[in-house]
Scaffold this motif. Structure first.
Motif, mmCIF file in Angstrom:
data_model
loop_
_atom_site.group_PDB
_atom_site.id
_atom_site.type_symbol
_atom_site.label_atom_id
_atom_site.label_comp_id
_atom_site.label_asym_id
_atom_site.label_seq_id
_atom_site.Cartn_x
_atom_site.Cartn_y
_atom_site.Cartn_z
ATOM 1 N N VAL A 308 0.812 -1.215 0.000
ATOM 2 C CA VAL A 308 0.000 0.000 0.000
ATOM 3 C C VAL A 308 0.848 1.269 0.000
ATOM 4 C CG1 VAL A 308 -1.803 -1.187 1.321
ATOM 5 C CG2 VAL A 308 -0.133 0.245 2.527
ATOM 6 N N ASN A 309 0.190 2.356 -0.326
ATOM 7 C CA ASN A 309 0.735 3.688 -0.075
ATOM 8 C C ASN A 309 0.505 3.942 1.417
ATOM 9 O OD1 ASN A 309 0.747 6.438 0.521
ATOM 10 N ND2 ASN A 309 0.088 7.019 -1.535
ATOM 11 N N PRO A 310 1.568 4.114 2.191
ATOM 12 C CA PRO A 310 1.371 4.171 3.643
ATOM 13 C C PRO A 310 0.491 5.344 4.093
ATOM 14 C CG PRO A 310 3.630 4.749 3.052
ATOM 15 C CD PRO A 310 2.969 4.233 1.815
ATOM 16 N N LEU A 311 0.522 6.431 3.359
ATOM 17 C CA LEU A 311 -0.229 7.606 3.806
ATOM 18 C C LEU A 311 -1.725 7.456 3.585
ATOM 19 C CD1 LEU A 311 2.086 10.522 2.717
ATOM 20 C CD2 LEU A 311 1.481 9.867 5.033
ATOM 21 N N THR A 312 -2.120 6.849 2.481
ATOM 22 C CA THR A 312 -3.547 6.740 2.192
ATOM 23 C C THR A 312 -4.080 5.348 2.519
ATOM 24 O OG1 THR A 312 -3.103 6.019 -0.056
ATOM 25 C CG2 THR A 312 -3.341 8.375 0.295
ATOM 26 N N GLY A 313 -3.200 4.372 2.629
ATOM 27 C CA GLY A 313 -3.633 3.008 2.886
ATOM 28 C C GLY A 313 -4.152 2.315 1.630
ATOM 29 N N ALA A 314 -4.167 3.009 0.507
ATOM 30 C CA ALA A 314 -4.682 2.410 -0.724
ATOM 31 C C ALA A 314 -3.650 1.467 -1.338
ATOM 32 C CB ALA A 314 -5.037 3.507 -1.718
ATOM 33 N N ASP A 315 -4.143 0.357 -1.939
ATOM 34 C CA ASP A 315 -3.242 -0.588 -2.600
ATOM 35 C C ASP A 315 -2.533 0.109 -3.762
ATOM 36 O OD1 ASP A 315 -4.377 -2.320 -0.896
ATOM 37 O OD2 ASP A 315 -5.114 -3.735 -2.395
ATOM 38 N N VAL A 316 -1.248 -0.204 -3.935
ATOM 39 C CA VAL A 316 -0.565 0.302 -5.119
ATOM 40 C C VAL A 316 -0.612 -0.795 -6.182
ATOM 41 C CG1 VAL A 316 0.967 1.797 -3.776
ATOM 42 C CG2 VAL A 316 1.739 -0.489 -4.406
ATOM 43 N N PRO A 317 -0.496 -0.430 -7.462
ATOM 44 C CA PRO A 317 -0.585 -1.446 -8.505
ATOM 45 C C PRO A 317 0.537 -2.483 -8.385
ATOM 46 C CG PRO A 317 -0.652 0.776 -9.434
ATOM 47 C CD PRO A 317 -0.299 0.918 -8.004
ATOM 48 N N LYS A 318 0.258 -3.665 -8.881
ATOM 49 C CA LYS A 318 1.256 -4.733 -8.886
ATOM 50 C C LYS A 318 2.508 -4.244 -9.604
ATOM 51 C CE LYS A 318 -0.547 -9.009 -9.143
ATOM 52 N NZ LYS A 318 -1.115 -10.212 -9.794
ATOM 53 N N GLY A 319 3.661 -4.538 -9.051
ATOM 54 C CA GLY A 319 4.906 -4.123 -9.706
ATOM 55 C C GLY A 319 5.428 -2.776 -9.220
ATOM 56 N N VAL A 320 4.599 -2.052 -8.459
ATOM 57 C CA VAL A 320 5.034 -0.753 -7.927
ATOM 58 C C VAL A 320 5.382 -0.944 -6.453
ATOM 59 C CG1 VAL A 320 4.286 1.608 -7.402
ATOM 60 C CG2 VAL A 320 3.587 0.517 -9.539
ATOM 61 N N SER A 321 6.438 -0.295 -5.986
ATOM 62 C CA SER A 321 6.799 -0.527 -4.601
ATOM 63 C C SER A 321 5.932 0.286 -3.652
ATOM 64 C CB SER A 321 8.280 -0.227 -4.367
ATOM 65 O OG SER A 321 8.580 1.061 -4.805
ATOM 66 N N GLY A 322 5.691 -0.289 -2.502
ATOM 67 C CA GLY A 322 4.883 0.346 -1.461
ATOM 68 C C GLY A 322 5.262 -0.267 -0.132
ATOM 69 N N VAL A 323 4.468 0.002 0.876
ATOM 70 C CA VAL A 323 4.757 -0.534 2.197
ATOM 71 C C VAL A 323 3.857 -1.758 2.431
ATOM 72 C CG1 VAL A 323 4.600 -0.017 4.651
ATOM 73 C CG2 VAL A 323 5.617 1.638 3.093
ATOM 74 N N LEU A 324 4.406 -2.766 3.084
ATOM 75 C CA LEU A 324 3.662 -4.015 3.279
ATOM 76 C C LEU A 324 2.677 -3.915 4.430
ATOM 77 C CD1 LEU A 324 6.630 -6.500 2.831
ATOM 78 C CD2 LEU A 324 4.568 -6.439 1.415
ATOM 79 N N VAL A 325 1.477 -4.430 4.195
ATOM 80 C CA VAL A 325 0.454 -4.579 5.234
ATOM 81 C C VAL A 325 0.138 -6.066 5.303
ATOM 82 C CG1 VAL A 325 -1.982 -4.196 5.742
ATOM 83 C CG2 VAL A 325 -0.568 -2.304 4.958
ATOM 84 N N HIS A 326 0.173 -6.621 6.497
ATOM 85 C CA HIS A 326 -0.145 -8.036 6.638
ATOM 86 C C HIS A 326 -1.421 -8.217 7.442
ATOM 87 C CE1 HIS A 326 3.844 -8.808 5.123
ATOM 88 N NE2 HIS A 326 4.403 -8.174 6.140
ATOM 89 N N THR A 327 -2.287 -9.085 6.968
ATOM 90 C CA THR A 327 -3.457 -9.487 7.748
ATOM 91 C C THR A 327 -3.219 -10.931 8.162
ATOM 92 O OG1 THR A 327 -4.884 -7.981 6.555
ATOM 93 C CG2 THR A 327 -5.961 -9.790 7.725
ATOM 94 N N ASP A 328 -2.982 -11.112 9.449
ATOM 95 C CA ASP A 328 -2.596 -12.420 9.975
ATOM 96 C C ASP A 328 -3.680 -12.901 10.934
ATOM 97 O OD1 ASP A 328 -1.435 -14.620 11.102
ATOM 98 O OD2 ASP A 328 0.158 -13.516 12.165
ATOM 99 N N LEU A 329 -4.450 -13.873 10.479
ATOM 100 C CA LEU A 329 -5.567 -14.342 11.310
ATOM 101 C C LEU A 329 -5.079 -15.039 12.580
ATOM 102 C CD1 LEU A 329 -8.054 -15.693 8.608
ATOM 103 C CD2 LEU A 329 -7.822 -13.387 9.528
ATOM 104 N N ALA A 330 -3.830 -15.465 12.588
ATOM 105 C CA ALA A 330 -3.324 -16.141 13.786
ATOM 106 C C ALA A 330 -2.940 -15.154 14.893
ATOM 107 C CB ALA A 330 -2.112 -16.999 13.417
ATOM 108 N N HIS A 331 -3.007 -13.874 14.586
ATOM 109 C CA HIS A 331 -2.614 -12.874 15.579
ATOM 110 C C HIS A 331 -3.823 -12.517 16.438
ATOM 111 C CE1 HIS A 331 0.866 -10.765 16.776
ATOM 112 N NE2 HIS A 331 0.497 -9.554 16.441
ATOM 113 N N ILE A 332 -4.414 -13.528 16.934
ATOM 114 C CA ILE A 332 -5.793 -13.460 17.425
ATOM 115 C C ILE A 332 -5.985 -12.561 18.647
ATOM 116 C CG2 ILE A 332 -5.710 -15.463 18.959
ATOM 117 C CD1 ILE A 332 -8.190 -16.443 17.319
ATOM 118 N N ASN A 333 -5.030 -12.580 19.538
ATOM 119 C CA ASN A 333 -5.208 -11.784 20.770
ATOM 120 C C ASN A 333 -4.827 -10.319 20.567
ATOM 121 O OD1 ASN A 333 -5.712 -11.570 23.667
ATOM 122 N ND2 ASN A 333 -3.513 -11.123 23.783
#
Lengths: 381, 479
Positions: A308-333
């Motif tokens: 994503v673009n870190p400031l807006t949170g919007a996904d950047v197109p494939k192939g363009v660099s951005g900041v990683l956001v992970h959604t990890d369902l195991a991070h339950i607590n």
């Protein structure tokens, strides 16, 4: 109109969230991990369920989400869940249970720019363990149940709040043969032990796995080179490195690093796996070997990554660099979705990790925060 | 694609110089800047040439002629139709990413501070009698004195704020030094163009200055230049400055200008209903101009309770004004690291108990309101912290531990308070007090970081008062 009015009553909603309890959320997740099948609908359902649960029980997170207009009512897809920047773990107790009730507390290492260390509370480690085991078995062990392992990292007793020490301990306990060992002693790498283990693996033709921090592996490479030692580890042997060099060893390019590993240990680059993990997560990401660098990393079906673009949170197109956001369902607590400070590029099969985004220097003559912290530390000292 | 040559290398055969091409600007609008990569031999040759030419042509030239040459160069740059100025207006926004209008307006108001009257003021600020730079002049204590600039003055510039190198380069010319300027990769062109134009306008002085470049951290080039220098001015972060210092022989002088932190202060009197909007607009201007990259731009604003508008409300006024500036002069495109830094900063600010952050959806500005009276820089790029405080008189004590890092304090307060605050701010290390709205445009002749821009560069050779008497005894007319 009446229906609208009713559903917007927060007390009614609260009742809905109140139904969720930890064991229910955990059970759904564990069966999803067990099935280990990509299922977007189920992923979305569990993610939203967890968001509702965490919104109800993790107070600082609820405040964070509310400030962004995100509540279980407005969030309708896992991609809407607000991503918590990793710096939040330094300032707040991001946990659904009371810190005193947590089975484990993992802390981030205090890097240069941090004012304090991030704290991650795990109510129970059973989910972390399940996530780690399923993923590790598939991505590192290559179908083998147990291997003799050498761990180039301190034990969990030495570093009780280190998630990496815990992870490596778990690898050794659940996937290592009984003669596996930690190879870091009081004064660094125990080279006598390492060399003895390597020689034994070579003579018995039993595959060997060497796991540790990337910088420890550099120290091992340097130490073995100094001793003029190299070994022909048997086919099936593997190496796992993680975390980069962090200024704790020489900085090597990926090509230099993996070529040296394969030269000294005779483990082909295809069997040198880099793990990308974070204390702020309960699931790890792996590549499929480092024949080519940079490698593509991916997680299991219960962890999705976006760029994503870190400031807006919007996904950047494939192939363009951005900041990683992970959604990890195991991070339950804790929280499902975190905003990292890692730069990446999305590819068809995962993402390429490009490095860290933190530690910016001022462009002009005004002082940057990092520099300020360094300067004030020298004032204090 | 537009190609520009950075640097200015009199006396060096341009055909024998290697050039490194660097691309600047967004895709589709990129320009290529060729940066000179000099061999050690060429560095020595260049500096030797400048030293010799400065000795021959600059040292004996009356100051008035040097001022005229600088003034003429500046007048060319103030002319929007001049080819050099047109290149600056066109290309500096591409190189630095700063908004086009902001650069254009900024350059004009900046260059205006280097006209002849301003240069004279600049001199008068440091020398009661500036002709001391031309010839021996009577000294108050008796005897005579003459000020000599260094044979070679080396400037190691940093950062991307357009025009900053001009301060020290002009100072170097005024003290008749041979000047070697090292431009940063972030913005290598302004000083290069200025020198090229100066050479065109004043061919007789063309060989008295040079502009070079080397990759930051290139020890070989840096050491070669430092070895040939008599006095070095360094700008940038403490780490780079320490590296320069470590490479300089103890007999050479080094003046270091490290990164600084500036603040603004708003008194209750500036917060009544009729003044608050204007106050917020002025602070927003200081924040928006060059995206706080200049050391005189505020990191935080201390806002006094007791006015008809509360500090927290002021933070919202400020947010509004920043949004307006964003329309007029948009923020420069940020790197991922910078963008990440803002998100992280915003988040940290939000987590402080009592804190509240107002920010643009696009991320182009952020105002953090805090009640905790602490000192922590913002992460720049139009992010600012507003701190509510009972009385502005408490601010100096908050700043005191960071004395070495302070520079400008922008103050909106009535006259008596201004002077009282100035006294206590000076005591804790603030070196410049400005009106809000003027923070980012220091006046001609200001004392950069509290020092003397010209006086610090010269050595006085004095003729002891008694030497005259002694000489008299040897005169042919001696009885």
């Amino acid at each position: 109109m009446l229906i609208l009015a009713l559903t917007s009553r927060p007390d009614l909603f609260k009742c809905g969230a109140g139904i969720l309890n930890l064991s229910e959320v955990t059970a759904d997740l564990l069966s999803f991990i067990k099935a280990d099948m990509t299922n977007d609908i189920e992923f979305d359902r569990i993610a939203l369920q967890q968001f509702a649960f965490q919104f109800a029980h993790n107070k600082p997170f609820a405040k964070f989400a509310r400030a962004r207009g995100k509540t279980p009512r407005t969030v309708t897809s896992w991609t809407d869940i607000p991503a918590v920047p990793i710096s939040a773990f330094k300032a707040l107790e991001m946990t659904c249970c009371r810190p005193s009730e947590a089975e484990a507390l993992f802390m981030t290492s205090g890097t240069t720019s941090s004012l304090s260390r991030g704290k991650i509370y795990h109510h129970s480690l059973s989910v972390y363990d399940a996530s780690m085991r399923s993923n590790f078995s598939k991505r590192f062990m290559g179908g083998v149940e147990r291997m003799q392992m050498g761990i180039l990292y301190p034990t969990i007793e030495k570093m009780p709040n280190s998630s990496l020490a815990y992870y490596l301990n778990l690898a050794k306990r659940d996937f290592g043969k009984p003669d596996s060992s930690h190879l870091i002693g009081e004064v660094g790498i125990d080279f006598d032990r390492l060399i003895a283990d390597l020689v034994r693996a070579e003579t018995t033709r039993q595959p060997y796995a060497l796991l540790g921090a990337s910088f420890s592996l550099v120290h091992a490479l340097d130490g073995l080179k100094e001793r003029g030692f190299s070994v022909n580890l048997p086919t099936g042997s593997r190496i796992l490195d993680t975390g980069g060099f962090k200024g704790q060893s020489r900085e090597l390019t990926p090509n230099e690093f993996y070529n040296s590993l394969s030269n000294i240990f005779n483990v082909p680059r295809s069997h040198c796996i880099n793990m990308y993990g974070m204390t702020e997560l309960s699931t790890q990401f792996y590549d499929n070997g480092n024949t080519d660098s940079p490698s593509v990393k991916s997680g299991p079906c219960w962890a999705n990554s976006r760029v994503v673009n870190p400031l807006t949170g919007a996904d950047v197109p494939k192939g363009v660099s951005g900041v990683l956001v992970h959604t990890d369902l195991a991070h339950i607590n804790i929280v499902t979705t975190i905003l990292t400070e890692d730069i990446g590029i999305e590819t068809d099969d995962g993402f390429i990790l490009l490095g860290r985004a933190a530690g910016t220097e001022a462009k002009g003559c005004s002082m940057a925060v990092d520099e300020f912290l360094t300067a004030t530390r020298s004032i204090e000292s | 694609m537009i190609i520009e040559h950075a640097g200015y290398l009199p006396g060096v055969d341009a055909d024998l110089v290697a050039w490194q091409a660097n691309l600047y600007g967004p895709e589709g609008d990129q320009i290529s800047v060729l940066l000179p990569v000099l061999l050690e031999r060429q560095v020595v040759q260049l500096i030797g040439h400048v030293r010799e030419q400065a000795r021959l042509k600059l040292k004996s030239r009356p100051l008035g002629q040097i001022i005229d040459a600088i003034d003429l160069t500046i007048s060319r740059l103030l002319d929007r139709q001049d080819p050099y100025r047109r290149r600056m207006d066109h290309l500096l926004p591409i190189i630095t990413g700063y908004d086009r209008e902001m650069v254009r307006l900024g350059l004009t108001s900046y260059l205006k501070t280097f006209r002849k009257p301003q240069l004279q003021r600049f001199l008068a600020e440091d020398f009661t009698n500036p002709t001391i730079l031309d010839s021996f002049q009577p000294l108050p204590k008796g005897g005579l004195g003459r000020a000599f600039g260094p044979k070679i003055l080396t400037h190691v510039w940093a950062g991307n704020v357009p025009g900053l190198p001009l301060w020290s380069l002009v100072a170097g010319l005024l003290v008749k030094a041979g000047n070697i300027g090292k431009v940063p990769t972030a913005e290598p062109m302004f000083a290069s163009w200025f020198s090229q134009l100066f050479a065109e306008v004043a061919p007789e002085l063309a060989d008295c200055l040079a502009v070079v470049w080397w990759q930051g951290g290139d020890e070989v080039s840096e050491t070669a230049v430092l070895k040939e220098s008599d006095l070095v001015l360094g700008y940038g972060q403490n780490e780079s400055l320490a590296a320069i210092q470590s490479r300089l022989p103890v007999t050479k002088r080094f003046l270091a200008f490290g990164h600084k932190v500036s603040i603004a202060m708003v008194s209750a009197e500036a917060l009544n209903a009729s003044k608050v909007s204007a106050t917020a607009r002025l602070v927003a201007y200081d924040v928006a101009r060059y995206d706080q990259q200049g050391c005189y731009a505020p990191h935080m604003v201390f806002v006094e309770h007791g006015g008809s508008v509360l500090p927290k409300r002021f933070a919202q006024y400020l947010a509004y004004e920043l949004a307006v500036f964003e329309e007029k002069f948009p923020l420069r495109p940020l790197s991922l690291a910078e963008a990440s830094g803002i998100v992280s900063w915003r988040n940290m600010e939000e987590m402080i108990p009592g804190g509240q952050v107002f920010f643009a959806d696009t991320g182009s500005w952020a105002v953090s309101y805090q009640t905790e009276e602490s000192f922590l820089p913002s992460c720049l790029n139009r992010t600012i912290r507003v701190i509510g405080i009972d009385a502005l008189t408490k601010v100096p004590a908050i700043l005191a531990p960071f004395s070495d890092l302070l520079q400008t304090a922008g103050i909106a307060a009535p006259p008596e308070e201004l002077v009282t605050l100035a006294n206590s701010l000076g005591e804790v290390g603030v070196t410049r007090i400005a009106a809000i709205g003027d923070m980012t445009s220091p006046e001609a002749g200001w004392h950069h970081d509290g020092r003397f821009n010209l006086l610090d560069l010269v050595k006085i050779t004095e003729i002891d008062g008694r030497a005259e008497g002694a000489a008299d005894q040897l005169a042919s007319y001696d009885d």
